[in-house]
Design an enzyme around this catalytic site. Structure first.
Site, PDB file in Angstrom:
ATOM      1  N   GLU A  48      -2.572   1.285  13.544  1.00 20.61           N
ATOM      2  CA  GLU A  48      -2.724   0.598  14.849  1.00 20.61           C
ATOM      3  C   GLU A  48      -4.130   0.317  14.991  1.00 20.61           C
ATOM      4  O   GLU A  48      -5.047   1.114  14.859  1.00 20.61           O
ATOM      5  CB  GLU A  48      -1.845   0.870  15.741  1.00 20.61           C
ATOM      6  N   CYS A  99     -10.849  -0.397  19.175  1.00 22.44           N
ATOM      7  CA  CYS A  99     -10.334   1.163  18.714  1.00 22.44           C
ATOM      8  C   CYS A  99      -9.912   1.085  17.338  1.00 22.44           C
ATOM      9  O   CYS A  99      -8.630   0.545  17.231  1.00 22.44           O
ATOM     10  CB  CYS A  99      -9.664   1.810  19.869  1.00 22.44           C
ATOM     11  N   CYS A 109      -2.538  12.189  11.534  1.00 22.29           N
ATOM     12  CA  CYS A 109      -3.564  13.006  11.847  1.00 22.29           C
ATOM     13  C   CYS A 109      -3.114  14.495  11.610  1.00 22.29           C
ATOM     14  O   CYS A 109      -2.034  14.878  11.782  1.00 22.29           O
ATOM     15  CB  CYS A 109      -4.101  13.065  13.100  1.00 22.29           C
ATOM     16  N   CYS A 141      -2.949  18.522  17.718  1.00 20.65           N
ATOM     17  CA  CYS A 141      -3.130  18.587  18.957  1.00 20.65           C
ATOM     18  C   CYS A 141      -1.672  18.084  19.713  1.00 20.65           C
ATOM     19  O   CYS A 141      -1.246  16.919  19.223  1.00 20.65           O
ATOM     20  CB  CYS A 141      -4.242  17.348  19.575  1.00 20.65           C
ATOM     21  N   CYS A 193      -0.585  14.742  21.532  1.00 18.64           N
ATOM     22  CA  CYS A 193      -1.019  13.308  20.931  1.00 18.64           C
ATOM     23  C   CYS A 193      -0.105  12.840  20.082  1.00 18.64           C
ATOM     24  O   CYS A 193       0.416  13.495  19.097  1.00 18.64           O
ATOM     25  CB  CYS A 193      -2.310  13.626  20.065  1.00 18.64           C
ATOM     26  N   SER A 220     -13.843  15.352  21.938  1.00 22.70           N
ATOM     27  CA  SER A 220     -12.808  15.729  22.757  1.00 22.70           C
ATOM     28  C   SER A 220     -12.687  17.117  22.887  1.00 22.70           C
ATOM     29  O   SER A 220     -12.061  17.995  22.248  1.00 22.70           O
ATOM     30  CB  SER A 220     -11.408  15.117  21.981  1.00 22.70           C
ATOM     31  N   HIS A 250     -10.946  18.823  26.291  1.00 20.13           N
ATOM     32  CA  HIS A 250      -9.854  19.118  26.925  1.00 20.13           C
ATOM     33  C   HIS A 250      -9.918  20.486  27.434  1.00 20.13           C
ATOM     34  O   HIS A 250      -8.654  20.736  28.176  1.00 20.13           O
ATOM     35  CB  HIS A 250      -8.506  18.834  25.790  1.00 20.13           C
ATOM     36  N   ASN A 285      -1.675  10.217  29.013  1.00 22.25           N
ATOM     37  CA  ASN A 285      -0.639   9.274  28.402  1.00 22.25           C
ATOM     38  C   ASN A 285       0.660   9.942  27.719  1.00 22.25           C
ATOM     39  O   ASN A 285       0.535  10.724  27.119  1.00 22.25           O
ATOM     40  CB  ASN A 285      -1.055   8.051  27.541  1.00 22.25           C
ATOM     41  N   CYS A 300      -4.743   5.616  24.882  1.00 20.50           N
ATOM     42  CA  CYS A 300      -5.376   6.753  24.052  1.00 20.50           C
ATOM     43  C   CYS A 300      -4.176   7.891  23.672  1.00 20.50           C
ATOM     44  O   CYS A 300      -3.388   8.341  24.431  1.00 20.50           O
ATOM     45  CB  CYS A 300      -6.392   7.795  25.001  1.00 20.50           C
TER      46      CYS A 300
END
Ligand code: SAH
Ligand code: SF4
Length: 354
Positions: free
Chosen positions: A89, A102, A109, A113, A116, A218, A220, A294, A337
């Site tokens: 995407e 983006c 991946c 995490c 995600c 990132s 966090h 999100n 995100c």
């Protein structure tokens, strides 16, 4: 060959010369591919027979499988099949002063995490340099469809889509070279940003290889104890090592890094975390971007409430940190995100490769 965007100009010239084409033909096609973002069928100055041969032997390798729009057309998410096999995407976002795409660097991946959606898929494939750059080419053409309230012209590229760019370092660095080459895509390096979960040695190599490209890290979490849980690579490169790498990047680039932080309710939005983050951000002269978490299917914890976000911001600001709360663009179409992932049917025809 996955896509024509993987060829160098010299390789394209050689292929066309082999077909008996004059030398100017390669320049003509190259320019239209990269700068006009044109497909072969749009190249009216190329003969139909040659267009057909190009499509057969040097395919563009960019197929639009699906597209969704939100924010009155100002956010556009594409499902692209790249190189005939890799489905990812890419998200185009138009603002009054800029247009950002983006792009993805991997299918899935491996970093794990938990919050995600891409991480929840695991790693399927690395993208090639041409496949990464091709998403920016798609965006260059697509930008014309944005509403007139935007510049309708692609201005920025961020490697913040699916995947960890620095875990696909060779292809990502080569993609950055294609995107910034004035004879290819020709975007100023300062308009490019790499977002990483914090692979420290690769951050140092990025500074050496592409010193003008921007960096977002990132975080966090601002303690190793919490970061080990949220971001597993922290066990390899804990916060002190990460900070040293970002300092080295700053010294080499003279640029201001960004710190990304997804605010998760009662997980990393406590005063204590803000208090630990503030001195790190100040030492790094970093700009902190807060992203309300999100929702993703595989993680039950929710994003922070507006009141908790305000409190986190205030704690940072009192300590002299530059901070912004990012919008949740594209949430309704799962383009925000951390929401980029593929359903089983979207990947059914994807064969693993290297
Ligand atoms: N792998 C890179 C780039 C892709 S992720 C990285 O981690 O930086 C892009 C950004 O989305 C990262 O800042 C990531 O932490 C963030 N993100 C991931 N999941 C999210 C979620 N559920 N809500 C908000 N942001 C998320
Ligand atoms: Fe990978 Fe980034 Fe998602 Fe972590 S946040 S799993 S590094 S894409």
């Amino acid at each position: 060959m996955p896509t024509v965007y993987d060829l160098t100009f010299e390789q394209l010239t050689e292929r066309l010369a082999g077909w008996g084409e004059p030398a100017f033909r390669a320049r003509q096609i190259w320019r239209q591919l990269w700068q006009r973002a044109a497909g072969y069928e749009q190249m009216s100055d190329v003969s139909p027979a040659l267009r057909e041969r190009l499509a057969d032997e040097l395919p563009l390798g960019v197929e639009l499988l699906d597209e969704r729009t939100a924010d009155r057309g100002a956010t556009r998410k594409a499902l692209l099949r790249l190189g005939g096999a890799h489905v990812v995407e890419a998200v185009l976002m138009g603002y009054p002063d800029r247009v950002t795409v983006c792009v993805s660097s991997q299918v899935g991946c491996a970093m794990g995490c938990t919050f995600c959606a891409t991480g929840q898929m695991g790693l399927r494939n690395n993208l090639t340099a041409g496949e990464i750059a091709a998403q920016a080419v798609w965006a260059r053409a697509e930008a014309a469809k944005l509403p007139a309230t935007t510049p309708q012209r692609l201005t920025n590229v961020v490697l913040m889509g699916m995947g960890e760019p620095l875990a696909n370092e060779r292809h990502v660095f080569a993609a950055l070279a294609k995107l910034t080459d004035p004879k290819a895509f020709g975007l100023g390096a300062r308009h490019l940003t790499v977002s990483t979960v914090g692979l420290a040695p690769a951050i140092e190599r990025l500074a050496a290889a592409h010193p003008q490209v921007g960096l977002a890290v990132s975080f966090h979490a601002a303690s190793d104890e919490l970061r080990d849980q949220l971001v597993p690579p922290n066990k390899l490169w804990p916060l002190a090592r990460l900070e040293a790498a970002i300092q080295a990047w700053r010294a080499a680039t003279r640029r201001r890094p960004s710190i990304e932080w997804a605010l998760i309710d009662r997980v990393n939005d406590m005063d204590e975390q803000a208090e630990l983050l503030a001195p790190i951000a100040r030492r790094l002269h970093a700009h902190v971007n807060l992203i309300p978490l999100n929702p993703t299917p595989g993680y039950e914890v929710v994003g922070s409430s507006p009141a908790r976000i305000r409190r986190f911001v205030a704690t940072l600001e009192r300590r002299g940190v530059n901070v912004t709360v990012r919008d949740t663009r594209g949430r309704g179409i799962e383009a925000a995100c951390g929401q980029l992932a593929l359903s089983a049917s979207e990947t059914a025809d994807v064969a693993p490769s290297t």
